[in-house]
Design a protein around this motif. Structure first.
Motif, PDB file in Angstrom:
ATOM      1  N   LYS A   1      35.991  34.296  96.792  1.00  0.00           N
ATOM      2  CA  LYS A   1      36.483  35.666  96.857  1.00  0.00           C
ATOM      3  C   LYS A   1      36.256  36.388  95.532  1.00  0.00           C
ATOM      4  CE  LYS A   1      40.584  38.365  98.100  1.00  0.00           C
ATOM      5  NZ  LYS A   1      42.000  38.291  98.553  1.00  0.00           N
ATOM      6  N   LEU A   2      36.389  35.649  94.425  1.00  0.00           N
ATOM      7  CA  LEU A   2      36.199  36.242  93.100  1.00  0.00           C
ATOM      8  C   LEU A   2      34.733  36.522  92.792  1.00  0.00           C
ATOM      9  CD1 LEU A   2      38.657  34.149  90.893  1.00  0.00           C
ATOM     10  CD2 LEU A   2      38.792  36.596  91.344  1.00  0.00           C
ATOM     11  N   PHE A   3      33.852  35.549  93.113  1.00  0.00           N
ATOM     12  CA  PHE A   3      32.459  35.629  92.671  1.00  0.00           C
ATOM     13  C   PHE A   3      31.460  35.937  93.782  1.00  0.00           C
ATOM     14  CE2 PHE A   3      34.055  32.145  89.640  1.00  0.00           C
ATOM     15  CZ  PHE A   3      34.484  33.088  88.714  1.00  0.00           C
ATOM     16  N   GLY A   4      31.903  35.911  95.035  1.00  0.00           N
ATOM     17  CA  GLY A   4      30.986  36.015  96.156  1.00  0.00           C
ATOM     18  C   GLY A   4      30.170  37.295  96.198  1.00  0.00           C
ATOM     19  N   ARG A   5      30.735  38.387  95.713  1.00  0.00           N
ATOM     20  CA  ARG A   5      30.027  39.670  95.767  1.00  0.00           C
ATOM     21  C   ARG A   5      29.560  40.153  94.404  1.00  0.00           C
ATOM     22  NH1 ARG A   5      30.379  42.441 100.409  1.00  0.00           N
ATOM     23  NH2 ARG A   5      30.157  44.431  99.327  1.00  0.00           N
ATOM     24  N   SER A   6      30.032  39.511  93.353  1.00  0.00           N
ATOM     25  CA  SER A   6      29.644  39.919  92.001  1.00  0.00           C
ATOM     26  C   SER A   6      29.755  38.725  91.064  1.00  0.00           C
ATOM     27  CB  SER A   6      30.552  41.057  91.509  1.00  0.00           C
ATOM     28  OG  SER A   6      30.230  41.431  90.193  1.00  0.00           O
ATOM     29  N   LEU A   7      28.598  38.236  90.628  1.00  0.00           N
ATOM     30  CA  LEU A   7      28.570  37.065  89.755  1.00  0.00           C
ATOM     31  C   LEU A   7      27.742  37.386  88.518  1.00  0.00           C
ATOM     32  CD1 LEU A   7      29.191  34.025  89.309  1.00  0.00           C
ATOM     33  CD2 LEU A   7      27.014  33.538  90.460  1.00  0.00           C
ATOM     34  N   ARG A   8      28.357  37.216  87.343  1.00  0.00           N
ATOM     35  CA  ARG A   8      27.672  37.451  86.074  1.00  0.00           C
ATOM     36  C   ARG A   8      27.491  36.116  85.362  1.00  0.00           C
ATOM     37  NH1 ARG A   8      27.569  41.297  88.736  1.00  0.00           N
ATOM     38  NH2 ARG A   8      28.099  43.462  88.222  1.00  0.00           N
TER      39      ARG A   8
ATOM     40  N   ARG B   1      26.392  32.654 100.792  1.00  0.00           N
ATOM     41  CA  ARG B   1      25.615  33.783 101.290  1.00  0.00           C
ATOM     42  C   ARG B   1      24.446  33.364 102.186  1.00  0.00           C
ATOM     43  NH1 ARG B   1      26.364  38.026  97.501  1.00  0.00           N
ATOM     44  NH2 ARG B   1      24.996  39.325  98.771  1.00  0.00           N
ATOM     45  N   LEU B   2      24.378  32.067 102.530  1.00  0.00           N
ATOM     46  CA  LEU B   2      23.303  31.567 103.375  1.00  0.00           C
ATOM     47  C   LEU B   2      23.883  30.884 104.593  1.00  0.00           C
ATOM     48  CD1 LEU B   2      20.755  29.961 100.889  1.00  0.00           C
ATOM     49  CD2 LEU B   2      20.525  32.133 102.093  1.00  0.00           C
ATOM     50  N   GLU B   3      23.216  31.069 105.723  1.00  0.00           N
ATOM     51  CA  GLU B   3      23.587  30.345 106.933  1.00  0.00           C
ATOM     52  C   GLU B   3      22.895  28.990 106.896  1.00  0.00           C
ATOM     53  OE1 GLU B   3      25.693  31.192 109.253  1.00  0.00           O
ATOM     54  OE2 GLU B   3      26.125  33.164 108.381  1.00  0.00           O
ATOM     55  N   GLU B   4      23.604  27.940 107.311  1.00  0.00           N
ATOM     56  CA  GLU B   4      22.992  26.625 107.349  1.00  0.00           C
ATOM     57  C   GLU B   4      21.971  26.559 108.469  1.00  0.00           C
ATOM     58  OE1 GLU B   4      21.859  23.914 105.716  1.00  0.00           O
ATOM     59  OE2 GLU B   4      23.885  24.003 104.956  1.00  0.00           O
TER      60      GLU B   4
END
Length: 265
Positions: free
Chosen positions: A127-134, A257-260
């Motif tokens: 939830k923290l990094f899924g949409r914005s990761l630095r 962010r990927l489907e298996e």
């Protein structure tokens, strides 16, 4: 070239960013081979051909046990594939190789065993990094190859920023570290200070054979045999160097962010 010419060229070029992950991933070059598969059931009793030819000794067969290959330290030279008389070690041409746990990079305990690909972060971190990761990239004694393939992700064809993933100059602005190189003794303190400067919670990603297991320098007194001798690691991306699509796949897999899907052959 005038401004009009530049604008016209861009309009004629259209979208140059690849469709992945919504579309197919770019194919690996023929010389790469992709993720290996180890089918120890095909091994010939007493054969040591693959072990003798491996330059970094990541293939073992002890006490009558099946052949095991530690992909974490593999240089992808393909020497073992070429000399194996029974074709017990083969390439799959699959770019997907990132895992969450170091032991998942060891192949061969099960006939035809394949990699246990990385699972996503837990709910809170996702939830923290899924949409914005630095990420702060640290070259801890690398040769420049893994660093170069990481830099490729910032070009127009790959456009890493479309996923909300960016590299930043300061660890104080980062959510984690992406580390290349074997962590030389001279870089140990700098790496630890960089890690300490990243606010909690944080993640660590080890990219390449050197960062995972020391690579061709394994056992040398001037280095650590991988990042996890110094820091906790959340994602391992093997290769020497890993192809940019392997790095991108690992990052997206970590963020959920990927489907298996079935592995390529």
């Amino acid at each position: 070239m005038s401004a009009i010419d530049i604008i016209t060229h861009r309009l004629e070029s259209g979208c140059e960013t690849m469709a992945f992950p919504k579309g197919p991933a770019p194919e690996l070059p023929d010389r790469h081979g992709g993720a290996p598969r180890v089918d120890s059931s095909r091994c010939v009793d007493g054969c040591r051909a693959c072990m003798d030819v491996c330059p970094v000794r990541v293939i073992s067969r002890e006490g009558g046990m099946p052949v095991r290959l530690d992909l974490g330290g593999c240089l992808f030279c393909s020497a073992c594939v070429e000399v194996c008389p029974a074709k017990a070690i083969t390439h799959t041409n699959d770019h997907r190789m990132a895992v969450r746990h170091r032991e998942d990079l060891v192949l061969g305990d099960t006939a035809g065993e394949e990699l246990r690909l990385a699972a996503a972060l837990d709910g809170k971190l996702r939830k923290l990094f899924g949409r914005s990761l630095r990420l702060r990239q640290v070259s801890a004694g690398g040769c420049g190859a893994c660093e170069a393939d990481t830099n490729v992700l910032g070009t127009i064809r790959w456009d890493l920023s479309r996923f909300g993933i960016q590299f930043v100059a300061s660890p104080r602005h980062a959510d984690g570290l992406l580390i290349t190189g074997p962590v030389t003794r001279n870089m140990e303190l700098a790496l630890k200070k960089t890690y300490a400067a990243v606010a909690d919670p944080k993640i660590v990603i080890a990219v390449g054979a050197c960062a995972i297991a020391g690579g061709p320098f394994v056992g040398n007194g001037a280095i650590h045999n991988g990042v996890d001798e110094v820091l906790p690691v959340d994602l391992y991306i093997p290769g020497c160097p890993p192809h940019p699509i392997t790095i991108l796949d690992g990052l997206l897999r970590l963020l959920g962010r990927l489907e298996e899907s079935p592995r390529g052959k």
